[in-house]
Write a protein that holds these residues in place. Sequence first.
Motif, PDB file in Angstrom:
ATOM      1  N   MET A  23       9.335  14.090   9.949  1.00 21.04           N
ATOM      2  CA  MET A  23       9.455  12.805  10.395  1.00 21.04           C
ATOM      3  C   MET A  23       8.419  11.881  10.658  1.00 21.04           C
ATOM      4  SD  MET A  23      12.891  11.951  10.174  1.00 21.04           S
ATOM      5  CE  MET A  23      14.612  12.925  10.216  1.00 21.04           C
ATOM      6  N   ASP A  24       7.153  13.076  11.415  1.00 22.41           N
ATOM      7  CA  ASP A  24       6.058  12.216  11.848  1.00 22.41           C
ATOM      8  C   ASP A  24       5.365  11.601  10.625  1.00 22.41           C
ATOM      9  OD1 ASP A  24       6.704  12.896  14.470  1.00 22.41           O
ATOM     10  OD2 ASP A  24       5.345  14.566  14.660  1.00 22.41           O
ATOM     11  N   GLN A  25       5.526  12.316   9.416  1.00 20.76           N
ATOM     12  CA  GLN A  25       4.888  11.629   8.115  1.00 20.76           C
ATOM     13  C   GLN A  25       5.379  10.577   7.890  1.00 20.76           C
ATOM     14  OE1 GLN A  25       4.347  14.678   5.064  1.00 20.76           O
ATOM     15  NE2 GLN A  25       4.197  16.117   6.387  1.00 20.76           N
ATOM     16  N   VAL A  26       6.931  10.325   7.907  1.00 21.11           N
ATOM     17  CA  VAL A  26       7.450   9.266   7.393  1.00 21.11           C
ATOM     18  C   VAL A  26       7.213   7.933   8.486  1.00 21.11           C
ATOM     19  CG1 VAL A  26       9.571   8.179   7.514  1.00 21.11           C
ATOM     20  CG2 VAL A  26       9.446  10.421   6.485  1.00 21.11           C
ATOM     21  N   LYS A  27       7.230   8.208   9.736  1.00 16.65           N
ATOM     22  CA  LYS A  27       6.719   7.211  10.752  1.00 16.65           C
ATOM     23  C   LYS A  27       5.539   6.938  10.549  1.00 16.65           C
ATOM     24  CE  LYS A  27       9.722   8.619  14.478  1.00 16.65           C
ATOM     25  NZ  LYS A  27      10.107   9.643  15.304  1.00 16.65           N
ATOM     26  N   MET A  56       0.974  -1.193  -0.025  1.00 17.75           N
ATOM     27  CA  MET A  56       0.091  -0.119   0.126  1.00 17.75           C
ATOM     28  C   MET A  56       0.930   1.260   0.032  1.00 17.75           C
ATOM     29  SD  MET A  56      -2.677   1.431   2.845  1.00 17.75           S
ATOM     30  CE  MET A  56      -2.870   3.022   3.178  1.00 17.75           C
ATOM     31  N   SER A  57       1.894   1.407   0.887  1.00 18.98           N
ATOM     32  CA  SER A  57       2.772   2.553   1.029  1.00 18.98           C
ATOM     33  C   SER A  57       3.963   2.441  -0.038  1.00 18.98           C
ATOM     34  CB  SER A  57       3.236   2.623   2.363  1.00 18.98           C
ATOM     35  OG  SER A  57       2.110   2.986   3.225  1.00 18.98           O
ATOM     36  N   ASP A  58       4.216   1.402  -0.936  1.00 18.57           N
ATOM     37  CA  ASP A  58       5.359   1.329  -1.929  1.00 18.57           C
ATOM     38  C   ASP A  58       5.254   2.781  -2.688  1.00 18.57           C
ATOM     39  OD1 ASP A  58       5.993  -0.897  -0.906  1.00 18.57           O
ATOM     40  OD2 ASP A  58       5.210  -2.001  -2.179  1.00 18.57           O
ATOM     41  N   ASP A  59       4.168   3.339  -2.751  1.00 15.82           N
ATOM     42  CA  ASP A  59       4.028   4.758  -3.613  1.00 15.82           C
ATOM     43  C   ASP A  59       3.921   5.767  -2.770  1.00 15.82           C
ATOM     44  OD1 ASP A  59       1.465   4.335  -2.471  1.00 15.82           O
ATOM     45  OD2 ASP A  59       0.156   4.659  -4.164  1.00 15.82           O
ATOM     46  N   PHE A  60       4.437   5.705  -1.249  1.00  9.84           N
ATOM     47  CA  PHE A  60       4.656   6.820  -0.342  1.00  9.84           C
ATOM     48  C   PHE A  60       5.678   7.802  -0.878  1.00  9.84           C
ATOM     49  CE2 PHE A  60       6.837   9.018   2.885  1.00  9.84           C
ATOM     50  CZ  PHE A  60       5.852   9.683   3.701  1.00  9.84           C
ATOM     51  N   GLU A  61       5.311   8.995  -1.185  1.00 10.66           N
ATOM     52  CA  GLU A  61       6.275  10.089  -1.393  1.00 10.66           C
ATOM     53  C   GLU A  61       6.196  11.319  -0.417  1.00 10.66           C
ATOM     54  OE1 GLU A  61       8.087  12.484  -5.199  1.00 10.66           O
ATOM     55  OE2 GLU A  61       7.345  10.417  -5.417  1.00 10.66           O
ATOM     56  N   LEU A  62       7.171  11.535   0.098  1.00 12.34           N
ATOM     57  CA  LEU A  62       7.044  12.693   1.227  1.00 12.34           C
ATOM     58  C   LEU A  62       6.858  14.012   0.298  1.00 12.34           C
ATOM     59  CD1 LEU A  62       7.106  13.696   4.292  1.00 12.34           C
ATOM     60  CD2 LEU A  62       9.591  13.814   3.860  1.00 12.34           C
ATOM     61  N   ASP A  63       6.240  14.734   0.725  1.00 11.24           N
ATOM     62  CA  ASP A  63       5.909  16.412   0.050  1.00 11.24           C
ATOM     63  C   ASP A  63       7.111  17.101   0.523  1.00 11.24           C
ATOM     64  OD1 ASP A  63       5.246  18.319  -1.280  1.00 11.24           O
ATOM     65  OD2 ASP A  63       3.257  18.566  -0.575  1.00 11.24           O
ATOM     66  N   THR A  64       8.366  16.847   0.083  1.00  6.66           N
ATOM     67  CA  THR A  64       9.298  17.704   0.356  1.00  6.66           C
ATOM     68  C   THR A  64       9.127  19.187  -0.354  1.00  6.66           C
ATOM     69  OG1 THR A  64      10.537  16.968  -1.651  1.00  6.66           O
ATOM     70  CG2 THR A  64      11.152  15.940   0.431  1.00  6.66           C
ATOM     71  N   ALA A  99       4.023   2.802   9.584  1.00 10.06           N
ATOM     72  CA  ALA A  99       2.966   2.292  10.353  1.00 10.06           C
ATOM     73  C   ALA A  99       2.018   1.707   9.271  1.00 10.06           C
ATOM     74  CB  ALA A  99       2.317   3.132  11.282  1.00 10.06           C
ATOM     75  N   ASP A 100       1.999   2.522   8.088  1.00 12.48           N
ATOM     76  CA  ASP A 100       0.979   1.850   6.889  1.00 12.48           C
ATOM     77  C   ASP A 100       1.723   1.058   6.245  1.00 12.48           C
ATOM     78  OD1 ASP A 100      -0.771   3.602   8.213  1.00 12.48           O
ATOM     79  OD2 ASP A 100      -0.515   5.255   6.803  1.00 12.48           O
ATOM     80  N   LEU A 136       5.308   1.055   4.856  1.00 16.80           N
ATOM     81  CA  LEU A 136       6.551   1.718   4.183  1.00 16.80           C
ATOM     82  C   LEU A 136       7.554   0.546   4.674  1.00 16.80           C
ATOM     83  CD1 LEU A 136       7.531   3.916   2.566  1.00 16.80           C
ATOM     84  CD2 LEU A 136       8.188   5.040   4.504  1.00 16.80           C
ATOM     85  N   SER A 137       8.681   0.357   3.611  1.00 17.19           N
ATOM     86  CA  SER A 137       9.557  -0.370   3.950  1.00 17.19           C
ATOM     87  C   SER A 137      10.627   0.438   4.787  1.00 17.19           C
ATOM     88  CB  SER A 137      10.267  -1.147   2.626  1.00 17.19           C
ATOM     89  OG  SER A 137      11.024  -0.038   2.065  1.00 17.19           O
ATOM     90  N   GLU A 138      11.461  -0.487   5.443  1.00 17.43           N
ATOM     91  CA  GLU A 138      12.428   0.117   6.353  1.00 17.43           C
ATOM     92  C   GLU A 138      13.447   1.031   5.952  1.00 17.43           C
ATOM     93  OE1 GLU A 138      15.410  -1.209  10.104  1.00 17.43           O
ATOM     94  OE2 GLU A 138      13.367  -2.140   9.880  1.00 17.43           O
ATOM     95  N   ASP A 139      13.753   0.428   4.460  1.00 17.78           N
ATOM     96  CA  ASP A 139      14.990   1.118   3.631  1.00 17.78           C
ATOM     97  C   ASP A 139      14.249   2.295   2.950  1.00 17.78           C
ATOM     98  OD1 ASP A 139      16.523  -0.928   3.649  1.00 17.78           O
ATOM     99  OD2 ASP A 139      16.270  -1.900   1.839  1.00 17.78           O
ATOM    100  N   ASP A 140      12.927   2.383   2.759  1.00 19.77           N
ATOM    101  CA  ASP A 140      12.335   3.654   2.359  1.00 19.77           C
ATOM    102  C   ASP A 140      12.123   4.712   3.302  1.00 19.77           C
ATOM    103  OD1 ASP A 140      12.106   2.543  -0.422  1.00 19.77           O
ATOM    104  OD2 ASP A 140       9.877   2.190  -0.037  1.00 19.77           O
ATOM    105  N   GLN A 141      12.018   4.156   4.400  1.00 24.35           N
ATOM    106  CA  GLN A 141      11.807   5.058   5.881  1.00 24.35           C
ATOM    107  C   GLN A 141      13.057   5.753   5.988  1.00 24.35           C
ATOM    108  OE1 GLN A 141      11.322   2.889   9.502  1.00 24.35           O
ATOM    109  NE2 GLN A 141      11.240   4.878  10.608  1.00 24.35           N
ATOM    110  N   LYS A 142      14.238   4.764   5.988  1.00 23.63           N
ATOM    111  CA  LYS A 142      15.557   5.519   6.140  1.00 23.63           C
ATOM    112  C   LYS A 142      15.989   6.608   5.090  1.00 23.63           C
ATOM    113  CE  LYS A 142      17.458   2.422   9.324  1.00 23.63           C
ATOM    114  NZ  LYS A 142      16.701   3.014  10.469  1.00 23.63           N
ATOM    115  N   PHE A 143      15.565   6.152   3.804  1.00 23.88           N
ATOM    116  CA  PHE A 143      15.694   7.159   2.904  1.00 23.88           C
ATOM    117  C   PHE A 143      15.123   8.709   3.158  1.00 23.88           C
ATOM    118  CE2 PHE A 143      14.116   9.227  -1.325  1.00 23.88           C
ATOM    119  CZ  PHE A 143      14.979   9.620  -1.940  1.00 23.88           C
ATOM    120  N   TRP A 144      13.802   8.397   3.507  1.00 24.90           N
ATOM    121  CA  TRP A 144      12.782   9.748   3.367  1.00 24.90           C
ATOM    122  C   TRP A 144      13.481  10.388   4.688  1.00 24.90           C
ATOM    123  CZ3 TRP A 144      10.896  11.661  -0.231  1.00 24.90           C
ATOM    124  CH2 TRP A 144      10.616  11.147  -1.246  1.00 24.90           C
ATOM    125  N   GLU A 145      13.930   9.762   5.793  1.00 23.65           N
ATOM    126  CA  GLU A 145      14.319  10.444   7.121  1.00 23.65           C
ATOM    127  C   GLU A 145      15.540  11.239   6.714  1.00 23.65           C
ATOM    128  OE1 GLU A 145      14.641   7.441  10.066  1.00 23.65           O
ATOM    129  OE2 GLU A 145      12.356   7.560  10.700  1.00 23.65           O
TER     130      GLU A 145
END
Length: 187
Positions: free
Chosen positions: A139-143, A1-9, A147-148, A150-159
């Motif tokens: 960071m809250d958006q990434v967290k 579901m969250s593979d398409d997550f992209e933080l609004d930088t 929870a939804d 997102l893979s750990e690698d993607d989490q580290k990337f966005w953080e």
Amino acid sequence: MSDDFELDTADLTRRMDGAIGALRTEFASLRTGRASASMLEPVMVEAYGQKTPINQVGTVNVPEPRMVTINVWDKSMVGAVEKAIMNSGLGINPQTNGTIVMLPIPELNEERRTELARVAAQYAEHARVAVRNLRRDGMDQVKKAKADGLSEDDQKFWEAEVQDLTDTYIKNVDAALENKQAEIMQV
């Protein structure tokens, strides 16, 4: 579901730019020994039962390098304008000539320059706090995305992206502070 997550930088960048813009506005209000109309921007006058910016009760002019004049439109507001300037912490004593309020800008002494440099540092710290708050939002958006699903690698990337953006803006704040303090301390 969250593979398409992209933080609004872009949104984070825009909001951090806003923090830098607010810092520049605050810095413009600090006088450096030369007269400027922008030094009166934060001054609010009690006019007609509410706080009003000084440029909405009169025309602000800089006729010479060490003088700011305010041509107050309503004669009954002259006293309120004088009071607002005296209470603003600018360290200027207004002189009145009819509806014109004159602000002679005194030469800055070393003690006043040091005090203004300290005020600039406080403004910069407020901007750093604003940038850090935006970092926390990112960071809250990434967290939340983690929870939804997102893979750990993607989490580290966005953080890392959020942290890089934060570091860049903190450096911008520090550079702006350094420039303003140098301008203030220049004799």
